[in-house]
Scaffold this motif. Structure first.
Motif, PDB file in Angstrom:
ATOM      1  N   THR A  15      -0.743  -8.077  -1.403  1.00 26.48           N
ATOM      2  CA  THR A  15      -0.517  -9.248  -2.246  1.00 26.48           C
ATOM      3  C   THR A  15      -1.245 -10.460  -1.657  1.00 26.48           C
ATOM      4  O   THR A  15      -1.874 -11.226  -2.384  1.00 26.48           O
ATOM      5  CB  THR A  15       0.989  -9.506  -2.390  1.00 26.48           C
ATOM      6  N   PHE A  19      -3.925  -9.091  -4.589  1.00 29.80           N
ATOM      7  CA  PHE A  19      -3.492  -8.198  -5.661  1.00 29.80           C
ATOM      8  C   PHE A  19      -2.653  -9.008  -6.652  1.00 29.80           C
ATOM      9  O   PHE A  19      -1.699  -9.675  -6.260  1.00 29.80           O
ATOM     10  CB  PHE A  19      -2.684  -7.007  -5.141  1.00 29.80           C
ATOM     11  N   VAL A  21       0.032  -9.511  -8.549  1.00 30.82           N
ATOM     12  CA  VAL A  21       1.387  -9.031  -8.831  1.00 30.82           C
ATOM     13  C   VAL A  21       2.034  -9.742 -10.015  1.00 30.82           C
ATOM     14  O   VAL A  21       2.988  -9.221 -10.594  1.00 30.82           O
ATOM     15  CB  VAL A  21       2.303  -9.129  -7.592  1.00 30.82           C
ATOM     16  N   HIS A  66      -2.712  -1.067  -4.872  1.00 32.48           N
ATOM     17  CA  HIS A  66      -1.901  -2.138  -4.295  1.00 32.48           C
ATOM     18  C   HIS A  66      -1.323  -1.585  -3.004  1.00 32.48           C
ATOM     19  O   HIS A  66      -0.671  -0.542  -3.005  1.00 32.48           O
ATOM     20  CB  HIS A  66      -0.786  -2.541  -5.257  1.00 32.48           C
ATOM     21  N   TRP A  75      -3.567   1.942  -9.263  1.00 32.82           N
ATOM     22  CA  TRP A  75      -3.456   1.227 -10.533  1.00 32.82           C
ATOM     23  C   TRP A  75      -4.563   1.587 -11.512  1.00 32.82           C
ATOM     24  O   TRP A  75      -4.407   1.365 -12.698  1.00 32.82           O
ATOM     25  CB  TRP A  75      -3.443  -0.280 -10.291  1.00 32.82           C
TER      26      TRP A  75
END
Length: 142
Positions: A15, A19, A21, A66, A75
Protein backbone atom coordinates in the motif's frame (compact mmCIF):
# COMPACT_ATOMS: atom_id res chain seq x y z
CA UNK A 1 31.75 -4.01 -15.37
CA UNK A 2 29.13 -4.52 -12.73
CA UNK A 3 25.79 -2.79 -13.06
CA UNK A 4 23.11 -5.00 -11.57
CA UNK A 5 19.69 -4.68 -13.23
CA UNK A 6 16.62 -6.80 -12.61
CA UNK A 7 14.01 -7.53 -15.28
CA UNK A 8 10.52 -8.19 -13.85
CA UNK A 9 7.34 -9.59 -15.37
CA UNK A 10 5.45 -8.86 -12.13
CA UNK A 11 4.83 -5.71 -10.16
CA UNK A 12 3.98 -6.39 -6.53
CA UNK A 13 3.21 -3.32 -4.48
CA UNK A 14 2.57 -2.63 -0.85
CA UNK A 15 0.00 0.00 0.00
CA UNK A 16 2.86 2.40 0.84
CA UNK A 17 4.40 1.81 -2.60
CA UNK A 18 1.15 2.91 -4.20
CA UNK A 19 -1.21 -0.04 -4.49
CA UNK A 20 -4.61 1.70 -4.96
CA UNK A 21 -6.55 0.19 -2.03
CA UNK A 22 -9.21 2.88 -2.34
CA UNK A 23 -10.35 1.19 -5.57
CA UNK A 24 -9.03 -2.37 -5.33
CA UNK A 25 -10.43 -3.78 -2.10
CA UNK A 26 -10.73 -7.58 -1.92
CA UNK A 27 -13.89 -7.66 0.20
CA UNK A 28 -15.72 -5.25 -2.11
CA UNK A 29 -14.38 -7.02 -5.21
CA UNK A 30 -15.75 -10.36 -3.98
CA UNK A 31 -19.21 -8.81 -3.46
CA UNK A 32 -19.29 -6.70 -6.63
CA UNK A 33 -16.36 -7.31 -9.02
CA UNK A 34 -14.44 -4.25 -10.17
CA UNK A 35 -14.39 -3.82 -13.95
CA UNK A 36 -12.15 -1.99 -16.39
CA UNK A 37 -15.10 0.21 -17.33
CA UNK A 38 -15.11 1.57 -13.77
CA UNK A 39 -11.49 2.74 -13.92
CA UNK A 40 -11.13 3.60 -17.59
CA UNK A 41 -7.70 4.73 -18.78
CA UNK A 42 -6.60 5.96 -15.38
CA UNK A 43 -2.86 5.99 -14.70
CA UNK A 44 -1.68 4.68 -11.34
CA UNK A 45 1.67 5.64 -9.83
CA UNK A 46 4.06 3.41 -7.92
CA UNK A 47 7.19 4.29 -5.99
CA UNK A 48 9.85 2.89 -3.74
CA UNK A 49 10.61 -0.45 -5.41
CA UNK A 50 14.06 -1.25 -4.06
CA UNK A 51 16.68 -1.83 -6.72
CA UNK A 52 17.03 -0.86 -10.37
CA UNK A 53 14.23 -2.75 -12.11
CA UNK A 54 12.98 -2.92 -15.66
CA UNK A 55 9.42 -4.04 -16.34
CA UNK A 56 8.05 -5.26 -19.65
CA UNK A 57 6.80 -2.31 -21.65
CA UNK A 58 3.30 -1.71 -23.03
CA UNK A 59 1.82 -3.65 -24.86
CA UNK A 60 3.45 -6.58 -23.03
CA UNK A 61 1.51 -7.47 -19.87
CA UNK A 62 2.97 -7.37 -16.38
CA UNK A 63 1.35 -9.44 -13.63
CA UNK A 64 0.00 -7.22 -10.84
CA UNK A 65 -0.04 -8.10 -7.13
CA UNK A 66 -0.89 -6.41 -3.85
CA UNK A 67 1.73 -7.27 -1.22
CA UNK A 68 -0.09 -7.60 2.11
CA UNK A 69 2.47 -8.19 4.88
CA UNK A 70 4.61 -10.35 2.60
CA UNK A 71 1.68 -12.28 1.10
CA UNK A 72 0.83 -11.56 -2.54
CA UNK A 73 -2.71 -11.16 -3.85
CA UNK A 74 -3.04 -11.34 -7.65
CA UNK A 75 -5.22 -8.65 -9.22
CA UNK A 76 -4.60 -9.01 -12.95
CA UNK A 77 -2.39 -7.50 -15.63
CA UNK A 78 -1.05 -4.01 -16.10
CA UNK A 79 0.79 -2.10 -18.83
CA UNK A 80 3.79 -0.08 -17.65
CA UNK A 81 3.64 3.49 -18.96
CA UNK A 82 6.69 5.03 -17.31
CA UNK A 83 9.70 3.85 -15.30
CA UNK A 84 12.26 5.88 -13.39
CA UNK A 85 15.37 4.63 -11.62
CA UNK A 86 16.77 7.05 -9.08
CA UNK A 87 19.19 7.02 -6.19
CA UNK A 88 17.76 5.65 -2.93
CA UNK A 89 17.90 8.58 -0.47
CA UNK A 90 17.82 6.17 2.50
CA UNK A 91 20.72 3.94 1.43
CA UNK A 92 24.04 4.12 3.24
CA UNK A 93 27.07 5.18 1.23
CA UNK A 94 28.33 2.65 -1.29
CA UNK A 95 30.80 0.34 0.45
CA UNK A 96 31.56 -2.25 -2.22
CA UNK A 97 33.94 -2.41 -5.16
CA UNK A 98 34.02 0.76 -7.24
CA UNK A 99 33.20 -1.18 -10.41
CA UNK A 100 30.11 -3.00 -9.07
CA UNK A 101 26.85 -1.20 -8.39
CA UNK A 102 24.86 -1.93 -5.25
CA UNK A 103 21.15 -2.52 -6.04
CA UNK A 104 20.17 -1.11 -2.63
CA UNK A 105 21.48 2.27 -3.77
CA UNK A 106 18.62 2.57 -6.27
CA UNK A 107 14.82 2.79 -6.31
CA UNK A 108 12.35 2.27 -9.15
CA UNK A 109 9.11 4.17 -9.60
CA UNK A 110 6.69 4.72 -12.45
CA UNK A 111 3.13 4.58 -13.70
CA UNK A 112 0.90 1.86 -15.06
CA UNK A 113 -2.51 1.33 -16.61
CA UNK A 114 -4.67 -1.64 -15.62
CA UNK A 115 -5.16 -4.01 -18.56
CA UNK A 116 -7.09 -6.86 -16.93
CA UNK A 117 -8.76 -7.39 -13.56
CA UNK A 118 -9.19 -10.98 -12.43
CA UNK A 119 -12.71 -12.11 -11.55
CA UNK A 120 -12.85 -13.06 -7.84
CA UNK A 121 -12.88 -16.86 -8.42
CA UNK A 122 -9.98 -16.66 -10.87
CA UNK A 123 -8.13 -14.26 -8.56
CA UNK A 124 -8.30 -16.83 -5.77
CA UNK A 125 -7.32 -19.72 -8.05
CA UNK A 126 -4.40 -17.84 -9.62
CA UNK A 127 -3.09 -16.58 -6.26
CA UNK A 128 -3.45 -20.06 -4.73
CA UNK A 129 -2.03 -22.08 -7.62
CA UNK A 130 0.60 -19.89 -9.27
CA UNK A 131 2.43 -18.62 -6.20
CA UNK A 132 4.47 -20.61 -3.69
CA UNK A 133 2.58 -21.17 -0.45
CA UNK A 134 4.87 -18.80 1.46
CA UNK A 135 3.86 -15.92 -0.85
CA UNK A 136 0.20 -16.72 -1.53
CA UNK A 137 -2.29 -14.46 0.24
CA UNK A 138 -4.74 -17.37 0.44
CA UNK A 139 -2.32 -19.96 1.86
CA UNK A 140 -3.94 -21.52 4.92
CA UNK A 141 -7.26 -19.70 4.34
CA UNK A 142 -10.41 -21.61 3.58
Amino acid sequence: MGSILEINDSLQLTTDQGFPVDIFNLEQHQKSPITLDQIGDRLFPFKGKLGPRFFHLDPVRVFWFHNLNGRWLAWGHIFIQEQTISRNPNAPSHAGAVNVSDPNQWMTSGTYRVAQIYEPDYQRAFTSNDLPAELSYFAGKT
